[in-house]
Design an enzyme around this catalytic site. Structure first.
Site, PDB file in Angstrom:
ATOM      1  CG  ASP A 159      -1.662  -1.318   1.358  1.00 17.10           C
ATOM      2  OD1 ASP A 159      -2.389  -1.668   0.411  1.00 17.10           O
ATOM      3  OD2 ASP A 159      -1.497  -2.006   2.375  1.00 17.10           O
ATOM      4  CG  HIS A 187      -3.388  -5.115   3.430  1.00 11.68           C
ATOM      5  ND1 HIS A 187      -2.982  -4.355   2.371  1.00 11.68           N
ATOM      6  CD2 HIS A 187      -3.801  -6.290   2.909  1.00 11.68           C
ATOM      7  CE1 HIS A 187      -3.141  -5.059   1.254  1.00 11.68           C
ATOM      8  NE2 HIS A 187      -3.634  -6.234   1.555  1.00 11.68           N
TER       9      HIS A 187
HETATM   10  P1  NAX Z   1      -2.207 -18.286  -3.840  1.00 11.61           P
HETATM   11  O1  NAX Z   1      -3.557 -18.866  -3.619  1.00 11.61           O
HETATM   12  O2  NAX Z   1      -1.609 -18.254  -5.207  1.00 11.61           O
HETATM   13  O3  NAX Z   1      -1.164 -19.079  -2.905  1.00 11.61           O
HETATM   14  C1  NAX Z   1      -1.414 -19.368  -1.579  1.00 11.61           C
HETATM   15  C2  NAX Z   1      -0.636 -20.639  -1.248  1.00 11.61           C
HETATM   16  O4  NAX Z   1      -0.731 -20.861   0.145  1.00 11.61           O
HETATM   17  C3  NAX Z   1      -1.182 -21.887  -1.943  1.00 11.61           C
HETATM   18  O5  NAX Z   1      -0.124 -22.541  -2.623  1.00 11.61           O
HETATM   19  C4  NAX Z   1      -1.723 -22.719  -0.784  1.00 11.61           C
HETATM   20  O6  NAX Z   1      -1.561 -24.114  -1.011  1.00 11.61           O
HETATM   21  C5  NAX Z   1      -0.837 -22.241   0.365  1.00 11.61           C
HETATM   22  N1  NAX Z   1      -1.388 -22.470   1.693  1.00 11.61           N
HETATM   23  C6  NAX Z   1      -2.688 -22.423   2.095  1.00 11.61           C
HETATM   24  N2  NAX Z   1      -2.787 -22.747   3.390  1.00 11.61           N
HETATM   25  C7  NAX Z   1      -1.539 -23.001   3.832  1.00 11.61           C
HETATM   26  C8  NAX Z   1      -0.994 -23.381   5.083  1.00 11.61           C
HETATM   27  N3  NAX Z   1      -1.792 -23.625   6.138  1.00 11.61           N
HETATM   28  N4  NAX Z   1       0.344 -23.548   5.175  1.00 11.61           N
HETATM   29  C9  NAX Z   1       1.132 -23.352   4.121  1.00 11.61           C
HETATM   30  N5  NAX Z   1       0.684 -23.004   2.899  1.00 11.61           N
HETATM   31  C10 NAX Z   1      -0.634 -22.822   2.761  1.00 11.61           C
HETATM   32  O7  NAX Z   1      -2.240 -16.838  -3.181  1.00 11.61           O
HETATM   33  P2  NAX Z   1      -1.255 -15.609  -3.423  1.00 11.61           P
HETATM   34  O8  NAX Z   1      -1.701 -14.827  -4.580  1.00 11.61           O
HETATM   35  O9  NAX Z   1       0.149 -16.115  -3.388  1.00 11.61           O
HETATM   36  O10 NAX Z   1      -1.566 -14.728  -2.120  1.00 11.61           O
HETATM   37  C11 NAX Z   1      -1.242 -15.165  -0.832  1.00 11.61           C
HETATM   38  C12 NAX Z   1      -1.875 -14.280   0.214  1.00 11.61           C
HETATM   39  O11 NAX Z   1      -1.395 -12.959   0.143  1.00 11.61           O
HETATM   40  C13 NAX Z   1      -3.407 -14.162   0.101  1.00 11.61           C
HETATM   41  O12 NAX Z   1      -3.968 -14.303   1.396  1.00 11.61           O
HETATM   42  C14 NAX Z   1      -3.605 -12.749  -0.395  1.00 11.61           C
HETATM   43  O13 NAX Z   1      -4.854 -12.236  -0.021  1.00 11.61           O
HETATM   44  C15 NAX Z   1      -2.471 -12.047   0.290  1.00 11.61           C
HETATM   45  N6  NAX Z   1      -2.081 -10.725  -0.236  1.00 11.61           N
HETATM   46  C16 NAX Z   1      -1.676  -9.796   0.667  1.00 11.61           C
HETATM   47  C17 NAX Z   1      -1.241  -8.542   0.288  1.00 11.61           C
HETATM   48  C18 NAX Z   1      -0.790  -7.533   1.289  1.00 11.61           C
HETATM   49  O14 NAX Z   1      -0.487  -6.423   0.866  1.00 11.61           O
HETATM   50  N7  NAX Z   1      -0.701  -7.806   2.587  1.00 11.61           N
HETATM   51  C19 NAX Z   1      -1.242  -8.150  -1.152  1.00 11.61           C
HETATM   52  C20 NAX Z   1      -1.226  -9.318  -2.082  1.00 11.61           C
HETATM   53  C21 NAX Z   1      -2.095 -10.481  -1.668  1.00 11.61           C
HETATM   54  O15 NAX Z   1      -3.425 -10.188  -2.033  1.00 11.61           O
END
Ligand code: NAX
Length: 328
Positions: A159, A187
């Site tokens: 952000d 966020h």
């Molecule tokens: P993806 O769905 O591509 O990847 C998430 C991965 O996490 C998957 O491979 C899944 O198998 C794995 N996972 C799920 N539960 C797990 C656990 N208990 N232990 C280990 N791995 C686990 O998501 P992606 O685009 O990489 O985003 C990841 C996260 O970042 C999401 O929650 C998203 O909302 C968040 N974001 C946060 C942002 C921020 O500024 N704070 C911005 C970007 C993003 O939106």
């Protein structure tokens, strides 16, 4: 030669993980002279894809990358961890209530916090990226009573970087000309990007903009809703920019903010600026020698006050909800 730093990444097989791991391994997270071991945590369904990414990491022959561990066990992934990037989370799916979302994430960040408590190195630094990032960080922190609370942080650097870029565009300058911008609060869409303290080439940015309508109706919503705009355009959520922000967050935490500048981090509130103590909220911080301090003494206008309070109120609601669910 330096001892390698153990860096744990959860959600390693996801799209942010894919954009993040190569930059960690090439020295951008900690510095060009710091060797790293990577510990990749995934759920069982993600292990095979994580192995594929690890093959590609091998194929880069990165001079700083020493070792890669892939596991679905938090106790293994966080063993001796010096830096932990908690990226994997349970996304909100259609029809999911907020309570369901929070409890699903409590089931992830509670045990991960406990594993960090029991297995990580004494100098552990945690960045939570997975949403809802502030409250997930709170859950992890409360489940790690033996780790100093300030080691748990949530990412608002994306952000922050988005706001810097938008402001630079508006003023026709480069991002290098902007300092002291602040993201306050959560966020989420309630976050408050504050330019009243910001400087453009040493002059007050709000005065340089001199357009409160632009601020209220264009700048703030553009920054706050940028994630949705990226999804709309790209057909997928921010990944490379989120990974870049995670790199920036940790690099700045470890290596310090530039003299006269500050950054934004979601950190445990000590009550500064009237923010409810104990919640994880974004503040202006300076960093030095691996520690951060909230920038004190800033004048908060009525315009800013109302927006900070609204975002903090949302965080307090989230805190109350996870408390009621018994997650903290
Ligand atoms: P993806 O769905 O591509 O990847 C998430 C991965 O996490 C998957 O491979 C899944 O198998 C794995 N996972 C799920 N539960 C797990 C656990 N208990 N232990 C280990 N791995 C686990 O998501 P992606 O685009 O990489 O985003 C990841 C996260 O970042 C999401 O929650 C998203 O909302 C968040 N974001 C946060 C942002 C921020 O500024 N704070 C911005 C970007 C993003 O939106």
């Amino acid at each position: 030669t330096r001892t390698p730093v153990n860096v744990t990444v959860t959600g390693a097989a996801g799209q942010i993980g894919y954009a993040l791991l190569f930059r960690i391994a090439s020295g951008h997270l900690l510095g060009a002279d710091v060797p790293v071991n990577l510990r990749l945590l995934e759920i069982p369904q993600g292990l095979k894809a994580a192995e594929g990414t690890a093959m590609e990491l091998d194929d880069c022959a990165f001079p700083l990358l020493r070792d890669i561990t892939i596991t679905d066990q938090p106790s293994v992934a966080f063993d001796g961890a010096n830096v932990a990037l908690l990226v994997g989370a349970r996304p909100r799916t259609a029809g999911m209530e907020r309570g369901d979302l929070l409890s699903a994430n409590g089931g992830i960040f509670g045990p991960q916090g406990k594993a960090i408590n029991d297995h990580a190195a004494d100098d552990i630094k945690v960045l939570v990226v997975g949403n809802p990032a502030n409250t997930n960080a709170l859950i992890a922190q409360r489940n790690a009573p033996d780790v100093p609370a300030e080691r748990f942080t949530a990412m608002t650097r994306l952000d922050h970087n988005r706001a810097v870029a938008q402001l630079a565009k508006k003023l026709g300058v480069t991002v290098n000309d902007i300092q002291r911008l602040t993201i306050w609060g959560n966020h989420s869409a309630t976050q408050y990007p504050d330019i009243f303290q910001a400087l453009v080439n040493g002059k007050n940015a709000a005065e340089a903009v001199n357009d409160e309508a632009w601020l209220a109706d264009t700048f703030i919503p553009t920054v706050a809703k940028r994630g949705a705009a990226i999804i709309e355009a790209r057909g997928a959520s921010s990944a490379a920019s989120a990974a870049n922000a995670a790199i920036d967050h940790v690099y700045t935490w470890v290596n310090g903010t530039a003299e006269g500048d500050w950054t934004s981090m979601g950190i445990v509130s000590d009550g500064s600026y009237g923010v409810e103590p104990g919640i994880i909220s974004s503040f202006p911080v300076t960093t030095k020698d691996g520690e951060f301090e909230i920038v004190q003494g800033l004048e908060i206008s009525d315009f800013s006050r109302a927006r900070i309070d609204a975002s903090v109120a949302e965080l307090v609601e989230e805190r109350d909800a996870v408390q009621a669910l018994g997650l903290i």
